[in-house]
Design a protein around this motif. Structure first.
Motif, PDB file in Angstrom:
ATOM      1  N   ARG A 192       0.535  -1.041  -0.028  1.00  0.00           N
ATOM      2  CA  ARG A 192      -0.120  -0.056  -0.125  1.00  0.00           C
ATOM      3  C   ARG A 192       0.860   1.173  -0.037  1.00  0.00           C
ATOM      4  O   ARG A 192       0.678   2.202  -0.660  1.00  0.00           O
ATOM      5  CB  ARG A 192      -0.960   0.113   1.215  1.00  0.00           C
ATOM      6  N   PHE A 193       1.872   1.291   0.765  1.00  0.00           N
ATOM      7  CA  PHE A 193       3.081   2.467   0.946  1.00  0.00           C
ATOM      8  C   PHE A 193       3.351   2.515  -0.522  1.00  0.00           C
ATOM      9  O   PHE A 193       3.472   3.833  -0.981  1.00  0.00           O
ATOM     10  CB  PHE A 193       3.861   1.761   1.923  1.00  0.00           C
ATOM     11  N   LEU A 194       4.159   1.430  -1.173  1.00  0.00           N
ATOM     12  CA  LEU A 194       4.526   1.928  -2.430  1.00  0.00           C
ATOM     13  C   LEU A 194       3.614   2.232  -3.618  1.00  0.00           C
ATOM     14  O   LEU A 194       3.977   3.171  -4.101  1.00  0.00           O
ATOM     15  CB  LEU A 194       5.126   0.212  -2.781  1.00  0.00           C
ATOM     16  N   GLU A 195       2.331   1.700  -3.346  1.00  0.00           N
ATOM     17  CA  GLU A 195       1.397   2.215  -4.336  1.00  0.00           C
ATOM     18  C   GLU A 195       1.207   3.549  -4.298  1.00  0.00           C
ATOM     19  O   GLU A 195       1.151   4.229  -5.441  1.00  0.00           O
ATOM     20  CB  GLU A 195       0.060   1.200  -4.161  1.00  0.00           C
ATOM     21  N   GLU A 196       1.306   4.082  -3.027  1.00  0.00           N
ATOM     22  CA  GLU A 196       0.884   5.565  -2.616  1.00  0.00           C
ATOM     23  C   GLU A 196       2.113   6.568  -3.118  1.00  0.00           C
ATOM     24  O   GLU A 196       1.694   7.506  -3.832  1.00  0.00           O
ATOM     25  CB  GLU A 196       0.480   5.839  -1.228  1.00  0.00           C
ATOM     26  N   ILE A 197       3.342   5.996  -2.713  1.00  0.00           N
ATOM     27  CA  ILE A 197       4.510   6.901  -3.152  1.00  0.00           C
ATOM     28  C   ILE A 197       4.616   6.814  -4.567  1.00  0.00           C
ATOM     29  O   ILE A 197       5.061   8.002  -5.159  1.00  0.00           O
ATOM     30  CB  ILE A 197       5.663   6.725  -2.363  1.00  0.00           C
ATOM     31  N   TYR A 198       4.609   5.673  -5.437  1.00  0.00           N
ATOM     32  CA  TYR A 198       4.906   5.851  -6.710  1.00  0.00           C
ATOM     33  C   TYR A 198       3.751   6.428  -7.479  1.00  0.00           C
ATOM     34  O   TYR A 198       3.964   7.242  -8.490  1.00  0.00           O
ATOM     35  CB  TYR A 198       5.082   4.280  -6.966  1.00  0.00           C
ATOM     36  N   ARG A 199       2.416   6.378  -7.068  1.00  0.00           N
ATOM     37  CA  ARG A 199       1.451   7.086  -7.665  1.00  0.00           C
ATOM     38  C   ARG A 199       1.545   8.493  -7.555  1.00  0.00           C
ATOM     39  O   ARG A 199       1.179   9.336  -8.689  1.00  0.00           O
ATOM     40  CB  ARG A 199       0.077   6.616  -6.952  1.00  0.00           C
ATOM     41  N   ASN A 200       2.247   9.131  -6.642  1.00  0.00           N
ATOM     42  CA  ASN A 200       2.405  10.392  -6.474  1.00  0.00           C
ATOM     43  C   ASN A 200       3.659  10.950  -6.941  1.00  0.00           C
ATOM     44  O   ASN A 200       4.023  12.017  -6.787  1.00  0.00           O
ATOM     45  CB  ASN A 200       2.250  10.760  -4.779  1.00  0.00           C
ATOM     46  N   ALA A 201       4.611  10.022  -7.163  1.00  0.00           N
ATOM     47  CA  ALA A 201       6.077  10.293  -7.358  1.00  0.00           C
ATOM     48  C   ALA A 201       6.281  11.525  -8.491  1.00  0.00           C
ATOM     49  O   ALA A 201       5.572  11.386  -9.489  1.00  0.00           O
ATOM     50  CB  ALA A 201       6.842   8.981  -7.787  1.00  0.00           C
ATOM     51  N   GLU A 202       7.028  12.477  -8.133  1.00  0.00           N
ATOM     52  CA  GLU A 202       7.436  13.434  -8.796  1.00  0.00           C
ATOM     53  C   GLU A 202       9.179  13.421  -9.313  1.00  0.00           C
ATOM     54  O   GLU A 202       9.480  14.247 -10.215  1.00  0.00           O
ATOM     55  CB  GLU A 202       7.141  14.698  -8.455  1.00  0.00           C
ATOM     56  N   VAL A 203       9.808  12.489  -8.554  1.00  0.00           N
ATOM     57  CA  VAL A 203      11.083  12.035  -8.689  1.00  0.00           C
ATOM     58  C   VAL A 203      11.355  10.769  -9.204  1.00  0.00           C
ATOM     59  O   VAL A 203      10.459   9.781  -8.816  1.00  0.00           O
ATOM     60  CB  VAL A 203      11.896  12.632  -7.671  1.00  0.00           C
ATOM     61  N   LYS A 204      12.410  10.100  -9.474  1.00  0.00           N
ATOM     62  CA  LYS A 204      12.788   9.088  -9.567  1.00  0.00           C
ATOM     63  C   LYS A 204      12.826   8.362  -8.151  1.00  0.00           C
ATOM     64  O   LYS A 204      13.527   8.804  -7.276  1.00  0.00           O
ATOM     65  CB  LYS A 204      14.101   8.607 -10.340  1.00  0.00           C
ATOM     66  N   ILE A 205      12.547   7.041  -7.752  1.00  0.00           N
ATOM     67  CA  ILE A 205      12.487   6.501  -6.549  1.00  0.00           C
ATOM     68  C   ILE A 205      13.151   4.923  -6.821  1.00  0.00           C
ATOM     69  O   ILE A 205      12.606   4.204  -7.399  1.00  0.00           O
ATOM     70  CB  ILE A 205      11.134   6.141  -5.744  1.00  0.00           C
ATOM     71  N   SER A 206      14.342   4.905  -6.295  1.00  0.00           N
ATOM     72  CA  SER A 206      15.106   3.755  -6.124  1.00  0.00           C
ATOM     73  C   SER A 206      14.875   3.265  -4.596  1.00  0.00           C
ATOM     74  O   SER A 206      14.380   3.762  -3.770  1.00  0.00           O
ATOM     75  CB  SER A 206      16.515   3.650  -6.443  1.00  0.00           C
ATOM     76  N   ILE A 207      14.983   1.822  -4.611  1.00  0.00           N
ATOM     77  CA  ILE A 207      14.944   1.126  -3.156  1.00  0.00           C
ATOM     78  C   ILE A 207      15.994   0.216  -2.992  1.00  0.00           C
ATOM     79  O   ILE A 207      16.790  -0.251  -3.787  1.00  0.00           O
ATOM     80  CB  ILE A 207      13.676   0.025  -3.223  1.00  0.00           C
TER      81      ILE A 207
END
Ligand SMILES: Cc1cc2nc3c(=O)[nH]c(=O)nc-3n(C[C@H](O)[C@H](O)[C@H](O)COP(=O)(O)O)c2cc1C
Length: 323
Positions: A117-132
């Protein structure tokens, strides 16, 4: 190959990163130690000091966030974006008891539905690239397969795999079988992290995984800041006068930033926990450095160390049985 400097909380702040960038073959990216955001702007501002653009003029920086709350992540992401950052890293690896106890870092890996759920929300709102940056699981490497199924649902910029579980902390050898699973199964580019301490470790890794295009190095690069120069064939061994200059630069920058002897000594001792591995008589000097309580004495020890001891050929983190 792209080389990344791993984040080590308490050590690889901007003072260390900038000195490394100026004196040695720089890493392609420097990941910052984790920022734990709060929605309270004062707390976040303090946490963000390490990534302020005025402190980070040279190296390419990827700020890292440690949280299990999407609102906190998004809030901090916005602040980092306003500072000009285009990539942010999410910490899903930290094994420390307090972090795991709050369900963050590698502790978050045990709550897969919440994580999804957390990843769904942060990637849906992402305005920059996100690596893990991830471990294999909290308790068992068997958790990794299901975690990869989750990661594969999102557009990760890169998945940095430190192939150990939380339970293992930094003990034992990285699990290269499970790293291979990550490499084969992951839909995004994969970066390897773990126990590259010397050139030979890097070469062994490349022989085994020739398809990997990025590696992240932590302790090896702190113990020997010239490790990338050595891996790339630009040097055979770190130059002692250069290492002394590097030390003095870090010492001077911390002295300007911190007030009082104790915090400065503390910072320098942390660095020497790693760097002492390079020298002859490392055990004796390591003990002296750990024990000293005054800067005057510290400076005498360091002067004698550089004057009388030599750099050991092929030494690196873990050499001299010092880990
Ligand atoms: C003292 C210490 C602090 C660390 N702090 C962080 C951190 O802030 N964020 C993070 O993702 N990993 C952190 N790590 C893990 C390292 O980034 C890295 O994954 C680990 O040291 C394994 O890589 P290495 O074998 O190349 O050192 C820390 C490790 C140590 C020993």
């Amino acid at each position: 190959m792209k080389f990344y400097m791993a984040p080590l909380e308490g050590i690889t702040g901007y003072i260390f990163r900038n000195a490394h960038y100026d004196y040695f073959h720089p890493a392609d990216k420097y990941f910052t130690p984790f920022i734990t955001p709060g929605l309270n702007s004062r707390r976040t501002s303090k946490a963000l000091r390490d990534v302020l653009p005025e402190n980070n003029r040279g190296p390419e920086i990827v700020p890292q966030i440690l949280t299990n709350r999407a609102d906190e992540f998004i809030y901090t992401e916005k602040q980092l974006m306003d500072m000009g950052y285009q990539e942010i890293n999410l910490n899903l690896g930290c094994p420390s008891g307090t972090v795991v106890g709050k369900g963050r870092g590698s502790g978050f890996l045990a709550f897969r539905d919440d994580l999804n759920r957390f990843l769904e929300e942060i990637y849906r709102n992402a305005e920059v690239k996100i690596s893990i940056k991830t471990r294999l699981g909290k308790d068992s490497p068997e958790e990794f397969d299901a975690l990869l199924d989750i990661y594969n649902q999102y557009p990760l910029e890169e998945l940095i795999i430190h192939p150990r579980t939380r339970e293992e902390f930094y003990r034992g050898k990285p699990n290269l079988e499970m790293f291979r699973l990550g490499l084969e199964k992951s839909r995004c580019p994969v970066c390897y992290n773990g126990n590259i301490f010397q050139k030979a470790d890097y070469e062994d890794f490349c022989r085994r995984f020739p398809e990997v295009t990025s590696v992240m190095i932590g302790r090896g690069l702190i113990a020997d800041p010239a490790l990338l120069d050595i891996i790339l064939g630009e040097r055979e061994i770190v130059d002692k006068p250069l290492l002394r200059q590097f030390h003095d630069r870090i010492y001077g920058d911390y002295a300007d930033m911190l007030s009082g002897e104790v915090p400065l000594l503390y910072k320098m001792k942390e660095l020497w926990n790693y760097m002492i591995c390079l020298f002859t008589n490392a055990k004796k000097y390591g003990k002296k450095i750990r024990k000293t309580q005054s800067l005057k004495n510290y400076n005498e020890i360091i002067n004698t160390l550089f004057e009388t001891e030599e750099i050991i050929w092929g030494a690196g983190f873990g050499a001299n049985g010092l880990v």
